[in-house]
Design an enzyme around this catalytic site. Structure first.
Site, PDB file in Angstrom:
ATOM      1  N   ASN A   1     106.991 -22.153  66.995  1.00 50.77           N
ATOM      2  CA  ASN A   1     107.743 -22.212  68.251  1.00 50.77           C
ATOM      3  C   ASN A   1     106.986 -22.896  69.388  1.00 50.77           C
ATOM      4  O   ASN A   1     107.520 -23.033  70.486  1.00 50.77           O
ATOM      5  CB  ASN A   1     108.130 -20.796  68.699  1.00 50.77           C
TER       6      ASN A   1
ATOM      7  N   HIS B   1     116.307 -21.560  67.449  1.00 47.62           N
ATOM      8  CA  HIS B   1     115.103 -20.761  67.224  1.00 47.62           C
ATOM      9  C   HIS B   1     115.243 -19.359  67.798  1.00 47.62           C
ATOM     10  O   HIS B   1     114.622 -18.417  67.294  1.00 47.62           O
ATOM     11  CB  HIS B   1     113.883 -21.467  67.814  1.00 47.62           C
TER      12      HIS B   1
END
Length: 329
Positions: free
Chosen positions: A96, A71
């Protein structure tokens, strides 16, 4: 030798070293092996020790660290931009919010700032921690170059156009990987990260639907029915949003090639997993990796090097943060 460390016959070892060193020298900027040899010689040891200690007390840490590096690197490059706190930073985006492992990175950073202030970047800590996490749970031992610097830009709106979603089609995944200069083979190899870690029920709920009686039913017939029943038991409609299941239903605590064997028996957790088996462009890769763990480990090392070199900042770019959660300014 530690469990899971890879042993190559001599010719293969020489070949792999050549590929790794050639790759490191071709990376944009100046990532090099043993970058901290003079400035902070214990840097990699400290990161590894922190990851090992954290994993001993929390078995979910390796999977979290591996997801964290993905990520981070896919948005703004591997520059720890995901670590920055704020109202509109990458970390605040819903995609996230379930990413973890931040405390491990901050813990290693605090020790390194005490021993070698202003020297080791958060970006390097993230890459090293993910590398170590894989080895700690049985994966290959690989060397990666260091010298990354920390970015100073972190914007939530940059997240969705860059990261992958578990509902992506093969073409969508290929395009997203291509944007990062990662190949079709890298896509298949790096998807193998799903051999460890967990997932929230919402991440694969698109494979089921609610029937007239208010119960979940399977609508994605590419999923093994027995496995689907197990998932519905673990993730009923009444399940709390915090409920998670193992990505790999067979060997969830070990980094191995079981992920690909699962795909061959239609037990890929996400739609994006199952797509690798259904697509003629990737099916042969899946079959080869399912039958040869050494091939997976060797390939993982090369693809991981590419992943952790996406958009790196080196030299005078970025900064070395004093705290991973905020810029120095």
């Amino acid at each position: 030798m530690e469990k899971g460390a890879m042993v190559f016959p001599f010719p293969i070892a020489v070949s792999c070293l050549f590929i790794i060193f050639h790759f490191a020298n071709s990376v944009s900027g100046s990532l090099v092996f043993n970058f901290y040899a003079a400035s902070c010689p214990t840097a990699e040891f400290i990161v590894r020790n922190t990851v090992s200690s954290s994993s001993s007390s929390d078995s979910s840490i390796p999977g979290k660290l591996l997801r964290l590096v993905f990520h981070d690197c896919f948005v703004e490059g591997c520059d720890a931009s995901l670590m920055l706190l704020g109202n509109n930073t990458e970390k605040s985006d819903p995609a996230n919010r379930s990413v973890g492992g931040f405390s491990v990175i901050e813990s290693a950073k605090r020790v390194l700032e005490f021993l070698c202030p202003g020297t080791v970047s958060c970006a390097d800590i993230i890459a090293l921690a993910a590398r170590d996490a894989v080895e700690i749970v049985g994966g290959p031992m690989i060397q990666i170059p260091t010298g990354r610097r920390d970015g100073m830009v972190s914007v939530a709106s940059n997240v969705r156009p860059n990261i992958l979603d578990t509902s992506f089609t093969m073409d969508e995944m290929i395009n997203r990987f291509s944007d990062k200069e990662l190949s079709l083979f890298d896509l298949v190899i790096l998807s193998g990260a799903h051999t460890i870690g967990t997932a929230h029920c919402s991440s694969f709920r698109d494979r089921f639907q609610e029937d007239s009686k208010g119960k979940l039913t399977l609508i994605d017939k590419t999923l093994d029915s027995t496995y689907a029943d197990k998932l519905m038991q673990e993730c009923p409609l009444s399940a709390s949003p915090s409920v998670q299941v193992n990505n790999d239903p067979e060997t969830s605590m070990v980094f191995d090639n079981q992920y690909y064997r699962n795909l061959l028996t239609n037990k890929g957790l996400f739609q994006s997993d199952s797509a690798l088996l259904r697509d003629n462009r990737t099916r042969k890769f899946v079959e080869d990796l399912a039958n040869d763990q050494e091939f997976f480990f060797e390939s993982w090392g090369q693809s991981f090097l590419k992943l952790t070199s996406i958009g790196v900042k080196t030299g005078d770019e970025g900064e070395i943060r004093r705290s991973c959660a905020s810029t120095n300014a």
